[in-house]
Design an enzyme around this catalytic site. Structure first.
Site, PDB file in Angstrom:
ATOM      1  N   GLU A  94      33.522 -29.595 -31.871  1.00 22.53           N
ATOM      2  CA  GLU A  94      33.488 -29.268 -30.445  1.00 22.53           C
ATOM      3  C   GLU A  94      32.414 -30.028 -29.808  1.00 22.53           C
ATOM      4  O   GLU A  94      32.391 -30.030 -28.559  1.00 22.53           O
ATOM      5  CB  GLU A  94      33.387 -27.747 -30.437  1.00 22.53           C
ATOM      6  CG  GLU A  94      34.486 -27.017 -30.554  1.00 22.53           C
ATOM      7  CD  GLU A  94      35.867 -26.969 -29.625  1.00 22.53           C
ATOM      8  OE1 GLU A  94      35.582 -27.772 -28.700  1.00 22.53           O
ATOM      9  OE2 GLU A  94      36.831 -26.552 -30.179  1.00 22.53           O
ATOM     10  N   GLU A 125      33.927 -24.374 -54.646  1.00 22.72           N
ATOM     11  CA  GLU A 125      32.758 -23.892 -54.090  1.00 22.72           C
ATOM     12  C   GLU A 125      31.645 -23.694 -55.190  1.00 22.72           C
ATOM     13  O   GLU A 125      30.401 -23.568 -55.214  1.00 22.72           O
ATOM     14  CB  GLU A 125      32.643 -22.545 -53.365  1.00 22.72           C
ATOM     15  CG  GLU A 125      33.120 -21.398 -54.216  1.00 22.72           C
ATOM     16  CD  GLU A 125      33.062 -20.259 -53.137  1.00 22.72           C
ATOM     17  OE1 GLU A 125      32.563 -19.221 -53.527  1.00 22.72           O
ATOM     18  OE2 GLU A 125      33.955 -20.241 -52.237  1.00 22.72           O
TER      19      GLU A 125
END
Length: 308
Positions: A94, A125
């Site tokens: 953004e 992860e």
């Protein structure tokens, strides 16, 4: 996959973590009628705001430290796995349309890369070396800033990335939804968002994810304010790339400089589409080249340029 595959950190019990504990308020979640369920979620979703208030000092320190790194030519990286990593990628994505930043200035690094945005690859992860490898692939350096995001604070991928960043002398920020006493993380600054147990036990895409998104909103916006991307409460570095953004730019000129749309459009064209430069010209009467020099001398800060 055998249990031994998780011995690097993924296999140890995490039931003591604040984010993993059962929430007594939802002990009969499956027996609630839909209206009761919805209202219970609404009540619990007040907790992320309280968590942000408790993390205000960490957010403040992180904004100022990251802004200083970026002023000196560094970049900001978000690093995470699963929901945490996706939220970092979203916030980074953004920044260019909102603040007209180059894509490389703020980057989101997600365990598993782009495919993990759409399809879960949570096993990655547990790879402590993965965070380091992904940062190395991006050319991460000691001049940069890293925000490691892990709701439960234990993600080996994030710990590995933070440790590597610290070894380079980069700025490191840890963002987690558990206390530092429960889970220490290698970092210079900590942002601890204590949202409490989830209504759906262990589902940190809920309150923890909401608090993380809110914190990232504050963090990136605050950094961009400090960098001069905002004047008053307007996005003066917005890139005029479509009709919606052109309309926004013209409204900014109308509101802050009292210009009619036709006059604003003409000045925006003379300013090469730069709202910040157009505002400076409108408020000072300078010519475009004079305005560019003044903005450069002020470090891109419009308010400072107006005072020169």
């Amino acid at each position: 996959m055998s249990l031994s595959a998780f011995s690097s950190g993924g296999g140890s019990s995490r039931g003591h973590l604040l984010t993993e504990q059962p929430n007594p308020r939802s002990s009969e979640l499956d027996r609630l009628d839909t209206s009761q369920l919805v209202h219970l979620f609404i009540e619990e979703d007040r907790r992320p705001q309280e968590a942000l208030a408790g993390a205000a000092a960490g957010l403040t320190a992180a904004i100022d430290a990251i802004a200083e790194r970026l002023r000196q030519g560094g970049r900001l990286f978000y690093l995470g796995a699963g929901t945490s990593g996706r939220l970092g990628v979203l916030d980074a994505a953004e920044c260019p349309p909102t603040f007209c930043t180059p894509p490389e200035l703020v980057q989101g690094v997600l365990a598993g890369g782009a495919p993990a945005l759409l399809r879960s690859s949570e096993g990655l992860e547990d790879l402590a070396d993965g965070g380091r490898a992904d940062l190395e692939a991006r050319g991460f350096s000691g001049d940069d800033a890293l925000v490691g995001i892990a709701a439960g604070g234990t993600t080996p991928y994030v710990h590995g990335g933070l440790a590597y960043a610290r070894s380079l002398g980069a700025l490191t920020v840890a963002m987690a939804c558990v206390s530092a006493e429960q889970v220490p993380m290698p970092s210079d600054i900590e942002i601890r968002l204590l949202t409490g147990p989830e209504l759906l036990a262990g589902s940190t895409r809920l309150k923890a994810g909401t608090a993380t998104k809110m914190a990232l909103n504050i963090l990136s916006t605050g950094v961009m304010v400090r960098l001069g991307k905002v004047y008053a409460n307007r996005m003066v570095d917005v890139a005029v790339t479509n009709s919606k953004l052109e309309d926004r730019a013209l409204r900014i000129l109308a509101d802050l400089a009292g210009m009619e749309r036709e006059q604003g459009a003409e000045l925006l064209e003379r300013s090469g589409g730069s709202v910040k430069l157009a505002l400076l010209l409108a408020l000072t009467g300078l010519e475009p080249e004079q305005g560019r020099r003044r903005l450069e001398a002020s470090g891109g800060l419009l308010r400072r340029a107006l005072e020169l």
